[in-house]
Design a protein around this motif. Structure first.
Motif, PDB file in Angstrom:
ATOM      1  N   TYR A 416      44.955 -11.517  16.947  1.00  0.00           N
ATOM      2  CA  TYR A 416      45.714 -12.087  18.067  1.00  0.00           C
ATOM      3  C   TYR A 416      46.105 -11.015  19.095  1.00  0.00           C
ATOM      4  O   TYR A 416      46.671 -11.333  20.131  1.00  0.00           O
ATOM      5  N   VAL A 417      45.813  -9.750  18.810  1.00  0.00           N
ATOM      6  CA  VAL A 417      46.119  -8.673  19.758  1.00  0.00           C
ATOM      7  C   VAL A 417      44.923  -8.484  20.690  1.00  0.00           C
ATOM      8  O   VAL A 417      43.777  -8.415  20.239  1.00  0.00           O
ATOM      9  N   ASP A 418      45.192  -8.404  21.977  1.00  0.00           N
ATOM     10  CA  ASP A 418      44.129  -8.331  22.981  1.00  0.00           C
ATOM     11  C   ASP A 418      43.803  -6.911  23.425  1.00  0.00           C
ATOM     12  O   ASP A 418      42.779  -6.689  24.083  1.00  0.00           O
ATOM     13  N   GLY A 419      44.666  -5.966  23.107  1.00  0.00           N
ATOM     14  CA  GLY A 419      44.422  -4.598  23.527  1.00  0.00           C
ATOM     15  C   GLY A 419      45.629  -3.727  23.282  1.00  0.00           C
ATOM     16  O   GLY A 419      46.591  -4.134  22.619  1.00  0.00           O
ATOM     17  N   PHE A 420      45.609  -2.538  23.823  1.00  0.00           N
ATOM     18  CA  PHE A 420      46.731  -1.621  23.621  1.00  0.00           C
ATOM     19  C   PHE A 420      46.852  -0.698  24.819  1.00  0.00           C
ATOM     20  O   PHE A 420      45.918  -0.508  25.604  1.00  0.00           O
ATOM     21  N   GLU A 421      48.026  -0.099  24.923  1.00  0.00           N
ATOM     22  CA  GLU A 421      48.325   0.872  25.972  1.00  0.00           C
ATOM     23  C   GLU A 421      48.449   2.233  25.327  1.00  0.00           C
ATOM     24  O   GLU A 421      48.951   2.355  24.199  1.00  0.00           O
ATOM     25  N   LEU A 422      47.968   3.254  26.024  1.00  0.00           N
ATOM     26  CA  LEU A 422      48.119   4.619  25.540  1.00  0.00           C
ATOM     27  C   LEU A 422      48.451   5.533  26.717  1.00  0.00           C
ATOM     28  O   LEU A 422      48.260   5.175  27.882  1.00  0.00           O
ATOM     29  N   ASP A 423      48.959   6.714  26.400  1.00  0.00           N
ATOM     30  CA  ASP A 423      49.368   7.687  27.414  1.00  0.00           C
ATOM     31  C   ASP A 423      48.515   8.937  27.288  1.00  0.00           C
ATOM     32  O   ASP A 423      48.259   9.405  26.175  1.00  0.00           O
ATOM     33  N   VAL A 424      48.122   9.493  28.425  1.00  0.00           N
ATOM     34  CA  VAL A 424      47.217  10.630  28.365  1.00  0.00           C
ATOM     35  C   VAL A 424      47.648  11.742  29.320  1.00  0.00           C
ATOM     36  O   VAL A 424      48.043  11.489  30.454  1.00  0.00           O
ATOM     37  N   PHE A 425      47.603  12.976  28.813  1.00  0.00           N
ATOM     38  CA  PHE A 425      47.853  14.187  29.597  1.00  0.00           C
ATOM     39  C   PHE A 425      46.574  15.020  29.656  1.00  0.00           C
ATOM     40  O   PHE A 425      45.761  14.990  28.731  1.00  0.00           O
ATOM     41  N   LEU A 426      46.441  15.770  30.728  1.00  0.00           N
ATOM     42  CA  LEU A 426      45.376  16.766  30.815  1.00  0.00           C
ATOM     43  C   LEU A 426      45.940  18.100  30.346  1.00  0.00           C
ATOM     44  O   LEU A 426      46.915  18.603  30.900  1.00  0.00           O
ATOM     45  N   THR A 427      45.344  18.663  29.325  1.00  0.00           N
ATOM     46  CA  THR A 427      45.845  19.920  28.759  1.00  0.00           C
ATOM     47  C   THR A 427      45.402  21.111  29.608  1.00  0.00           C
ATOM     48  O   THR A 427      44.613  20.981  30.546  1.00  0.00           O
ATOM     49  N   LYS A 428      45.892  22.271  29.221  1.00  0.00           N
ATOM     50  CA  LYS A 428      45.563  23.508  29.935  1.00  0.00           C
ATOM     51  C   LYS A 428      44.063  23.778  29.933  1.00  0.00           C
ATOM     52  O   LYS A 428      43.510  24.323  30.896  1.00  0.00           O
ATOM     53  N   ASP A 429      43.383  23.381  28.837  1.00  0.00           N
ATOM     54  CA  ASP A 429      41.937  23.614  28.743  1.00  0.00           C
ATOM     55  C   ASP A 429      41.143  22.349  29.067  1.00  0.00           C
ATOM     56  O   ASP A 429      40.030  22.153  28.586  1.00  0.00           O
ATOM     57  N   ASN A 430      41.758  21.456  29.869  1.00  0.00           N
ATOM     58  CA  ASN A 430      41.082  20.276  30.427  1.00  0.00           C
ATOM     59  C   ASN A 430      40.620  19.266  29.380  1.00  0.00           C
ATOM     60  O   ASN A 430      39.599  18.597  29.542  1.00  0.00           O
ATOM     61  N   LYS A 431      41.406  19.125  28.320  1.00  0.00           N
ATOM     62  CA  LYS A 431      41.199  18.060  27.349  1.00  0.00           C
ATOM     63  C   LYS A 431      42.190  16.934  27.655  1.00  0.00           C
ATOM     64  O   LYS A 431      43.284  17.179  28.175  1.00  0.00           O
ATOM     65  N   LEU A 432      41.816  15.711  27.295  1.00  0.00           N
ATOM     66  CA  LEU A 432      42.696  14.556  27.521  1.00  0.00           C
ATOM     67  C   LEU A 432      43.390  14.207  26.218  1.00  0.00           C
ATOM     68  O   LEU A 432      42.814  13.541  25.335  1.00  0.00           O
ATOM     69  N   ALA A 433      44.627  14.680  26.073  1.00  0.00           N
ATOM     70  CA  ALA A 433      45.409  14.457  24.855  1.00  0.00           C
ATOM     71  C   ALA A 433      46.247  13.203  25.007  1.00  0.00           C
ATOM     72  O   ALA A 433      46.859  12.965  26.050  1.00  0.00           O
ATOM     73  N   VAL A 434      46.278  12.387  23.941  1.00  0.00           N
ATOM     74  CA  VAL A 434      47.019  11.123  23.964  1.00  0.00           C
ATOM     75  C   VAL A 434      48.413  11.361  23.404  1.00  0.00           C
ATOM     76  O   VAL A 434      48.597  11.575  22.199  1.00  0.00           O
ATOM     77  N   PHE A 435      49.394  11.318  24.304  1.00  0.00           N
ATOM     78  CA  PHE A 435      50.785  11.605  23.938  1.00  0.00           C
ATOM     79  C   PHE A 435      51.668  11.115  25.081  1.00  0.00           C
ATOM     80  O   PHE A 435      51.231  11.071  26.236  1.00  0.00           O
ATOM     81  N   HIS A 436      52.910  10.777  24.774  1.00  0.00           N
ATOM     82  CA  HIS A 436      53.774  10.191  25.815  1.00  0.00           C
ATOM     83  C   HIS A 436      54.639  11.206  26.544  1.00  0.00           C
ATOM     84  O   HIS A 436      54.820  11.126  27.765  1.00  0.00           O
ATOM     85  N   ASP A 437      55.216  12.169  25.831  1.00  0.00           N
ATOM     86  CA  ASP A 437      56.159  13.102  26.438  1.00  0.00           C
ATOM     87  C   ASP A 437      55.458  14.398  26.840  1.00  0.00           C
ATOM     88  O   ASP A 437      54.563  14.873  26.142  1.00  0.00           O
TER      89      ASP A 437
END
Length: 720
Positions: A416-437
């Motif tokens: 019954y779940v249609d999807g999800f939300e996530l948060d992403v930062f660009l790290t110092k070495d240009n990786k996309l880390a999933v984290f909120h703060d």
């Protein structure tokens, strides 16, 4: 005893009310003629017939839209709810009353002439108001040149309209003042033309040259006349009030009785002395004069005692065209203070903004951003889902730590779940880390800034087993790592799950734009790599980042967020959004703070700047939004269908009582037309919507295990 105390209290209250009035009345000498008085504004005058306050008057017409003092500018006000307009007149060489503000014509026409030394025929032949004009550092475009009209043309057009006509005779004269010949001629001309059109009850006459006002009143005693005050008059070091006013008929004795320059000026203001000499009825002051202790600290009630009756005060110029945006915004408090004092009229360069401030505009929002918002393509996954969609906020945070791989993967078991939300930062070495703060400390215990660290450094920080959310403790089965966006896209690239990819706001520093472009490119490239274009919504609290994403890939579905803090009085909405190119046109016509945010939300203005297709707001704001607008009402401004969502439904930090209280509002939001519910508790939302399947997820696992155990036991029983 109680009665005596009550009587003493009553006496004290009466004295507290009357004493300031008595002191105010006795502070100035009785130096005016006995017959000098303020003339009450006639009962049938438009100033009394318009009962709302303040009256909103267009300064020189509608100068933000049309050149000042033009026929088109005055007529355009009929399409607003303005109460009237102010205009400026000079007497030409051939005794015509022409509309113009300055004696020298070069600034407004590009031709260097002196207006009162020309005939009207020469004016028509030689002068046109420029199509482009500069006021201070601000440039205004008017589309075409325009002619200078006559007062006669304006009065003839407005004779049957319900508009106050504020006639200002310009103070300049052909020879050094007092030029009594010119003064008497222009005064008589104004008095006669008002009489010609029988407009005594629809007009007022004023001038910075009180000699002209006196002449107009003498020529037509039925005129309602006033006088001006401006800030320089209260600068005793530079302004000689005695030289200016001391020889005026009726003020000679007062000038001698009050030798101090500033005190004499304050006397003229607080007692209405100038008005009393020619039976004037009102005054108009520069907005800076109000609430200025150098001018006066009297209340309107105290001034009524000194005036001997009605005090009718107005202010000019509100939202001056030459002011900076910051100066105009600062006037909001000045206006509020003037209204507390009891000002009756506000004369404004920007009539539309002032009408909107007092909720009287025919159009609640300015037309400063054109076009329509974007739309969600028909082949996007969003359209195949039943509305409203159930979206897991940061995954499945009630069961697994927020923004963790296990949390996202667990939603696959919830049909019954249609999807999800996530948060992403660009790290110092240009990786996309999933984290909120931005800071890892709260969730990991490790003090580390995510965008100043490499992913290798970040990966050593594990999300804790026990997390405190505003005093509410959540315990999980184990520590979990911080994932990369790439890992999540890879897992879900073949799944029918909508992934809300929220790009965390970049630093608000000099490199804001570059930071926004860098993280936008990284996200756009990752979406392309896993072919997720039709499965993602991209959003950010930083509009520059969202705009950068859309610019890099116009096919992506992007949106905007609004949160409660944007409606705080001290929120700098213009700093946050003003750099978006299309919104720069809105900075002058809207106040800063919650009014600006409201405009962005109600008209879709931010979305229009980058073709965004949806918005999500804090669900606590929906009661206000639903009260002020329908979904169809928003579509009128958005220019396309509105796709709206809410966050965070059933927030983890709420008590059970608060959670139950949310149900009514959530149902109302769904009825209003909400399409997405972003929630910490997907099960609870599913139950509310009647979609919960007890066979999904852990319940299904438990049932399967139970059946297997039963079968195994049955087999053992048969064998034995």
């Amino acid at each position: 005893m109680l009665s005596r105390k009550f009587n003493l209290l009553s006496v004290f209250l009466i004295l507290a009310t009357i004493l300031p009035l008595l002191l105010a009345q006795n502070r100035w000498p009785d130096c005016l003629a006995k017959n000098a008085r303020i003339q009450p504004i006639p009962a049938g005058h438009i100033l009394n017939n318009k009962t709302h306050r303040p009256l909103i008057i267009g300064h020189r017409g509608n100068p933000r839209i049309y050149q000042e003092n033009t026929f088109d500018g005055f007529v355009s006000l009929l399409d607003t709810n303005a109460d009237g307009f102010e205009l400026d007149v000079f007497l030409t060489k051939d005794d015509q009353l022409v509309l113009f503000h300055e004696p020298h014509t070069e600034h407004l026409t590009g031709t260097d002439k002196i207006i009162y030394n020309m005939t009207y025929a020469e004016i028509l032949s030689d002068l046109n108001l420029k199509a482009t004009m500069k006021y201070g550092e601000n440039t205004y475009e008017f589309g075409k040149t325009r002619k200078l009209p006559l007062l006669d043309d304006i009065l003839k057009r407005f004779v049957n309209e319900d508009m106050l006509i504020f006639i200002e005779m310009k103070p300049d004269t052909p020879v050094k003042q007092p030029d009594m010949n010119y003064i008497n001629k222009i005064g008589a001309a104004v008095g006669n033309i008002v009489r010609k059109y029988n407009l005594e009850n629809k007009s007022v006459v004023n001038s910075f040259d009180f000699w002209k006002v006196r002449a107009a009143k003498m020529s037509n005693p039925k005129l309602v006349v006033g006088n001006y005050f401006y800030p320089d008059e209260f600068q005793a070091a530079t302004y000689d009030s005695h030289a200016e006013y001391g020889s005026f008929p009726g003020l000679e004795a007062c000038s001698k009785a009050i030798p101090d320059r500033l005190q004499f000026m304050r006397f003229l203001f607080e007692t209405g002395a100038v008005l009393k000499t020619y039976n004037g009825s009102f005054f108009t002051m520069n907005s800076l004069v109000y609430n200025n202790p150098l001018v006066s600290n009297l209340t309107k009630k105290q001034m009524e005692g000194l005036f001997g009756g009605q005090v009718s005060g107005g202010a000019y110029t509100i939202y001056r065209m030459a002011q900076t945006i910051e100066q105009i915004d600062a006037q909001e408090k000045e206006i509020d203070n003037m209204m507390k004092w009891g000002v009756d009229r506000l004369i404004a360069d920007d009539v539309g903004r002032l009408l909107r401030k007092f909720r009287r505009a025919r159009k609640p929002f300015p037309d400063c951003v054109s076009g329509a918002t974007g739309v969600i393509p028909e082949d996007h996954l969003f359209h195949s889902k039943k509305k409203p969609l159930i979206i897991g906020h940061r995954g499945n945070p009630m069961v697994y730590q927020e923004n963790t791989m296990d949390g996202f993967e667990s939603l696959l078991k919830k049909k019954y779940v249609d999807g999800f939300e996530l948060d992403v930062f660009l790290t110092k070495d240009n990786k996309l880390a999933v984290f909120h703060d931005a800071d890892l400390e709260h969730l990991t215990g490790k003090k580390l800034n995510i965008y100043e660290s490499t992913y290798e450094e970040i990966s050593k920080a594990m999300v804790k087993k026990e997390i405190d959310y505003k005093g509410k403790i959540f315990k999980f089965d184990k520590e979990r790592p911080i994932p990369l966006l790439e890992d999540i896209y890879e897992m879900f690239q073949d799944k029918d799950y909508l992934i809300y990819t929220e790009i965390k706001s970049t630093r608000r520093d000099a490199n804001r734009k570059q930071n926004a472009e860098a993280v936008a490119k990284a996200v756009v490239d990752m979406i392309a790599k896993y072919n997720m274009e039709k499965k993602v919504f991209v959003n950010s609290f930083d509009a520059f980042t969202t705009a950068a994403v859309k610019k890099l890939n116009p096919n992506l579905v992007v949106g905007t967020f609004f949160y409660l803090g944007e409606f705080d009085q001290d929120y700098d909405a213009k700093k946050e959004y003003g750099g978006l190119p299309d919104l720069s046109k809105c900075l002058r016509v809207l106040p800063n703070g919650p009014n600006f945010t409201e405009y962005l939300l109600m008209t879709g203005a931010v979305l229009k700047t980058y073709q965004g297709a949806f918005f999500d707001i804090d669900y606590n704001m929906y009661s206000r939004l639903m009260k002020e607008s329908s979904l169809q009402g928003l579509e009128k401004y958005y220019g396309n269908k509105v796709s709206a969502g809410a966050w965070t439904i059933y927030k983890m930090t709420l008590s059970e009582k608060e959670l139950k209280a949310s149900d009514t509002l959530i149902n109302q939001m769904i009825g209003w037309g909400l399409q997405r519910l972003i929630t910490d508790d997907t099960d609870r939302v599913a139950k509310l919507l009647g979609r919960y399947d007890s066979g999904s997820g852990r319940s299904a696992q438990f049932l399967s295990a139970t059946i297997l155990l039963f079968i195994a036991g049955l087999v053992r029983l048969l064998i034995s």
